[in-house]
Design a protein around this motif. Structure first.
Motif, PDB file in Angstrom:
ATOM      1  N   THR A  24     -78.074  63.630  -6.550  1.00  0.00           N
ATOM      2  CA  THR A  24     -77.160  63.275  -5.484  1.00  0.00           C
ATOM      3  C   THR A  24     -77.067  64.431  -4.506  1.00  0.00           C
ATOM      4  O   THR A  24     -76.911  65.591  -4.902  1.00  0.00           O
ATOM      5  CB  THR A  24     -75.771  62.941  -6.043  1.00  0.00           C
ATOM      6  OG1 THR A  24     -75.886  61.868  -6.957  1.00  0.00           O
ATOM      7  CG2 THR A  24     -74.823  62.569  -4.925  1.00  0.00           C
TER       8      THR A  24
ATOM      9  N   THR B 175     -79.580  50.809  -1.572  1.00  0.00           N
ATOM     10  CA  THR B 175     -78.346  51.512  -1.957  1.00  0.00           C
ATOM     11  C   THR B 175     -78.311  52.967  -1.511  1.00  0.00           C
ATOM     12  O   THR B 175     -77.231  53.547  -1.425  1.00  0.00           O
ATOM     13  CB  THR B 175     -78.165  51.478  -3.487  1.00  0.00           C
ATOM     14  OG1 THR B 175     -79.286  52.122  -4.119  1.00  0.00           O
ATOM     15  CG2 THR B 175     -78.058  50.048  -3.984  1.00  0.00           C
ATOM     16  N   THR B 176     -79.460  53.574  -1.264  1.00  0.00           N
ATOM     17  CA  THR B 176     -79.493  54.991  -0.924  1.00  0.00           C
ATOM     18  C   THR B 176     -80.295  55.234   0.346  1.00  0.00           C
ATOM     19  O   THR B 176     -81.066  54.388   0.800  1.00  0.00           O
ATOM     20  CB  THR B 176     -80.115  55.830  -2.066  1.00  0.00           C
ATOM     21  OG1 THR B 176     -81.479  55.426  -2.254  1.00  0.00           O
ATOM     22  CG2 THR B 176     -79.352  55.647  -3.366  1.00  0.00           C
TER      23      THR B 176
ATOM     24  N   GLU C 213     -82.865  58.311   1.547  1.00  0.00           N
ATOM     25  CA  GLU C 213     -83.577  59.525   1.149  1.00  0.00           C
ATOM     26  C   GLU C 213     -83.732  60.425   2.370  1.00  0.00           C
ATOM     27  O   GLU C 213     -84.161  59.965   3.436  1.00  0.00           O
ATOM     28  CB  GLU C 213     -84.953  59.172   0.594  1.00  0.00           C
ATOM     29  CG  GLU C 213     -84.910  58.256  -0.625  1.00  0.00           C
ATOM     30  CD  GLU C 213     -86.227  57.569  -0.881  1.00  0.00           C
ATOM     31  OE1 GLU C 213     -87.063  58.167  -1.584  1.00  0.00           O
ATOM     32  OE2 GLU C 213     -86.435  56.457  -0.361  1.00  0.00           O
TER      33      GLU C 213
ATOM     34  N   SER D 156     -80.776  62.512  -2.034  1.00  0.00           N
ATOM     35  CA  SER D 156     -80.477  61.091  -1.996  1.00  0.00           C
ATOM     36  C   SER D 156     -78.998  60.904  -1.681  1.00  0.00           C
ATOM     37  O   SER D 156     -78.134  61.460  -2.366  1.00  0.00           O
ATOM     38  CB  SER D 156     -80.811  60.449  -3.345  1.00  0.00           C
ATOM     39  OG  SER D 156     -80.571  59.065  -3.316  1.00  0.00           O
ATOM     40  N   LEU D 157     -78.717  60.132  -0.624  1.00  0.00           N
ATOM     41  CA  LEU D 157     -77.350  59.910  -0.175  1.00  0.00           C
ATOM     42  C   LEU D 157     -76.957  58.454  -0.385  1.00  0.00           C
ATOM     43  O   LEU D 157     -77.802  57.556  -0.324  1.00  0.00           O
ATOM     44  CB  LEU D 157     -77.216  60.244   1.316  1.00  0.00           C
ATOM     45  CG  LEU D 157     -77.624  61.649   1.778  1.00  0.00           C
ATOM     46  CD1 LEU D 157     -77.442  61.764   3.284  1.00  0.00           C
ATOM     47  CD2 LEU D 157     -76.833  62.715   1.051  1.00  0.00           C
ATOM     48  N   ASP D 158     -75.682  58.230  -0.596  1.00  0.00           N
ATOM     49  CA  ASP D 158     -75.170  56.873  -0.663  1.00  0.00           C
ATOM     50  C   ASP D 158     -75.346  56.206   0.704  1.00  0.00           C
ATOM     51  O   ASP D 158     -74.979  56.790   1.742  1.00  0.00           O
ATOM     52  CB  ASP D 158     -73.692  56.889  -1.047  1.00  0.00           C
ATOM     53  CG  ASP D 158     -73.093  55.491  -1.081  1.00  0.00           C
ATOM     54  OD1 ASP D 158     -73.297  54.782  -2.077  1.00  0.00           O
ATOM     55  OD2 ASP D 158     -72.453  55.113  -0.065  1.00  0.00           O
ATOM     56  N   ARG D 159     -75.902  55.006   0.689  1.00  0.00           N
ATOM     57  CA  ARG D 159     -76.232  54.345   1.958  1.00  0.00           C
ATOM     58  C   ARG D 159     -74.986  54.066   2.789  1.00  0.00           C
ATOM     59  O   ARG D 159     -74.961  54.354   3.992  1.00  0.00           O
ATOM     60  CB  ARG D 159     -76.983  53.043   1.675  1.00  0.00           C
ATOM     61  CG  ARG D 159     -77.344  52.240   2.918  1.00  0.00           C
ATOM     62  CD  ARG D 159     -78.275  51.108   2.583  1.00  0.00           C
ATOM     63  NE  ARG D 159     -78.499  50.217   3.709  1.00  0.00           N
ATOM     64  CZ  ARG D 159     -79.640  49.578   3.946  1.00  0.00           C
ATOM     65  NH1 ARG D 159     -80.659  49.742   3.128  1.00  0.00           N
ATOM     66  NH2 ARG D 159     -79.771  48.773   4.990  1.00  0.00           N
TER      67      ARG D 159
ATOM     68  N   THR E 133     -73.568  57.190   4.250  1.00  0.00           N
ATOM     69  CA  THR E 133     -74.458  57.722   5.280  1.00  0.00           C
ATOM     70  C   THR E 133     -74.281  56.961   6.586  1.00  0.00           C
ATOM     71  O   THR E 133     -74.195  57.560   7.664  1.00  0.00           O
ATOM     72  CB  THR E 133     -75.914  57.658   4.821  1.00  0.00           C
ATOM     73  OG1 THR E 133     -76.057  58.372   3.593  1.00  0.00           O
ATOM     74  CG2 THR E 133     -76.849  58.251   5.866  1.00  0.00           C
TER      75      THR E 133
END
Length: 645
Positions: free
Chosen positions: A2, A28-29, A31, A91-94, A97
């Motif tokens: 994360t 969901t993420t 990159e 990797s970020l939470d969509r 973000t």
């Protein structure tokens, strides 16, 4: 792992100068890739390892000009093969973000297409008449660009558009923003060109474009699109073309599944999935599959020539790929997995100018005004998503709760009538390509050798795969490299298909005439396909003529020496006899001995168009028995080979 707080990271990206890429591909993420940029000349130069031999991750933007690596022509603009060598990935939470990205609309100045609608329609007419109508290929993609001025910081524009695409474009395979010095690419590509993971290669041909009417698509309007012969054949042709590529890189040739719907904000496409096994380096897989026929045409080599004739400016990255090479930890075989979407539905920003390239697939059924409309629809798909033009609101299915939110309405693909229409398409296709394949060396002709002469149509890779299934040890040789020793050594020579007028005096046509003539003179087993069938017919004194309407991607059931066969045709020229003529006799002299040779003719009873020929040690077929459109292809191929052997 994360990553850091999205708002902090986005702030750093906006205020910094380092290159980066944002990729959303799992729903969901997001990159985030950062590192150094390296420009290289060839695909083999993509730096997948460091100086110590340690594998590293690389994101490569591959321009259209790389087709030169396959010997194909193009307008060479010098666009770099740009590699972001990844130093760090987070990797970020969509959702988090999206909330952190800028959202103020980006104004456009002096917006419009670089080629006027009337001029583009004229190009469509010329391609149909001068290229498809003269046998240069089955389909071609000709582009035009939507252009506009942008007076906003490039990084702000890139991240604003990336947010808009995440929020408003659905169905994308990748949504991405790649920011490097002097160049920005932001897109939502619907189409995976090629991927390779754990030895499995996947391609995803998408074709047929349904432009959603005002208010959105409904089951009724979508069903009308799915019944279109033009749209159906367009998809079948690109599947054939990508199977050529799969057969070149996969030991088992490739198996097709589908069709499916690819539903996006303003457009719906139809698609198939192709899968096969390969142990090639992913850079070699990428080279052998440059580039997708959905954005170039077929056959591929001639498509590049036609593009160069009718597009007056270089393509840049349009129709190339964004290729992500990720280390997989393998100690044997390929050390990297590959994920490469096509660079379409993408906005480019260079020196304050926005460019959104779009193209229409031109086939024999194409309507010039309809193809103009298709380019408008594709451009609107990007421009609407990024907020440059108003966005459509989807229409609800007739049986949907009018008060239900759009997200809860039943997808059109789940409508029973739509599902039935999709499934019915496979009734037309060859079972050979729908089933698992892995030639085991057995078959009715095991122990024999075959040489396939490639006349610049990679249908030969599919033919070779079928020949191996029949037990033949098979290799392919390009027409410019085949020698008399090659021709004399093989048990069977398959003289292949190719584009163009068989009556021409080009070096390629002369070489193919030599292949046919040498094998016939020696009485050695010969099978001639499509173009080579026409050359064989000409050598037997049968007339060659252009068809009134090209048979590009046409499926017909014809009589092949007493047995009906459903076969796919890709021809603009035909051999023709008088209706009812089923035999041709020739007297051949060898020294003081003359021999009467009788050739059996399978021809249309009304037009006299010749579908197949057979005589002592030779046979030919006008159709493509290797095509997915040839339901009876393997059966007919086995019959003809049994005759010549």
């Amino acid at each position: 792992m994360t990553g850091p707080d999205p708002s902090s990271l986005i702030h750093d990206l906006l205020s910094g100068t380092a290159p980066f890429a944002l990729i959303a591909r799992d729903g969901t993420t997001v990159e985030v890739l950062t590192g150094d940029v390296v420009d290289v000349e060839l695909l083999r130069d993509i730096p997948l390892t460091d100086a110590t031999g340690t594998a590293r991750e690389v994101l490569a933007l591959v321009p259209f000009r790389q087709v030169r690596e396959r010997g194909f022509v193009c307008h060479d603009d010098g666009a770099p093969l740009r590699c972001l060598v990844v130093d760090e990935r987070v990797s970020l939470d969509r959702a988090e973000t999206v909330a952190s990205l800028p959202s103020s609309p980006i104004p456009l100045a002096d917006a419009g297409f670089d080629i006027a609608d009337e001029e583009y329609a004229d190009i469509v007419r010329r391609v149909i008449a001068d290229e498809i109508g003269r046998g240069e290929g089955a389909n071609f993609v000709i582009r035009r660009d939507f252009v506009a001025g942008v007076d906003v910081d490039p990084r702000v524009a890139a991240l604003t558009w990336f947010r808009a695409l995440l929020e408003h474009e659905k169905g994308a395979y990748w949504t991405f923003a790649v920011v490097t010095e002097g160049h920005i690419a932001v897109g939502a590509s619907p189409e995976a060109h090629v991927s390779a993971k754990a030895g499995i290669v996947t391609m995803n041909p998408i074709s047929g474009t349904f432009r959603h009417p005002a208010g959105g698509a409904t089951a009724e309007t979508l069903a009308e699109f799915l019944r279109s012969t033009k749209e159906t054949e367009e998809l079948f042709m690109v599947v054939d073309e990508e199977l050529k590529m799969m057969s070149a890189v996969c030991s088992d040739g490739g198996r097709i599944t589908g069709p499916h719907l690819k539903v996006m904000s303003r457009l719906t496409h139809t698609e198939y999935m192709l899968r096969g096994r390969s142990d090639l380096d992913p850079r070699d897989i990428l080279r052998e599959t440059m580039f997708a026929p959905t954005v170039t045409g077929s056959p591929m080599q001639n498509a590049c020539t036609v593009i160069a004739r009718h597009e007056t400016t270089p393509r840049g990255y349009y129709s190339g790929v964004a290729a992500l090479f990720t280390p997989n930890g393998a100690t044997e075989g390929p050390t990297h997995d590959l994920d490469a979407p096509i660079l379409i539905r993408t906005a480019y920003l260079v020196d304050g100018r926005l460019r959104v390239p779009v193209g229409a697939t031109l086939v024999r059924h194409s309507d010039p005004d309809g193809e103009v409309g298709e380019t408008h629809g594709k451009a609107a798909g990007v421009l609407g998503a990024i907020g440059a033009i108003p966005r459509d609101v989807p229409a609800a299915p007739a049986d949907a709760d009018p008060d239900a939110p759009v997200s809860e309405r039943r997808p059109l693909a789940e409508d029973p009538a739509i599902a039935e229409l999709l499934a019915s398409r496979n009734d037309r296709l060859a079972p050979f390509w729908m089933n698992p394949q892995d030639p085991d060396g057995s078959g009715p002709f095991a122990g024999r050798t075959a040489l396939v002469v490639d006349a610049e149509d990679r249908f030969t890779t599919m033919l070779a795969h079928q020949l191996r299934h029949l037990g033949l040890e098979t290799r392919i040789v390009h027409w410019s490299e085949v020698t008399d020793a090659d021709l004399d050594a093989a048990d069977l020579v398959v003289s292949g298909p190719g584009p163009g007028d068989p009556r021409d005096d080009s070096p390629r046509m002369a070489a193919m005439r030599h292949v046919v003539g040498r094998r016939r003179a020696a009485g050695a087993p010969l099978l001639a396909v499509c173009l080579s069938h026409q050359i064989l017919a000409d050598s037997l004194g049968i007339d060659l003529r252009p068809l009134a309407q090209p048979h590009q991607g046409l499926q017909k059931t014809v009589d092949v020496f007493g047995e009906p066969a459903s076969i796919g045709f890709y021809n603009t020229f035909t051999a023709r006899v008088a209706p009812g003529d089923t035999q041709r006799g020739m007297t051949v002299g060898r020294g003081s001995v003359t021999t009467e040779i009788v050739t059996d003719v399978a021809a249309d009873t009304e037009t006299g168009d010749v579908y197949a020929l057979r005589g002592p040690g030779y046979a030919s077929v006008q159709g493509h028995l290797e095509s997915i459109l040839s339901r009876d292809g393997m059966r007919t191929l086995e019959r003809l080979i049994a005759h010549v052997l």
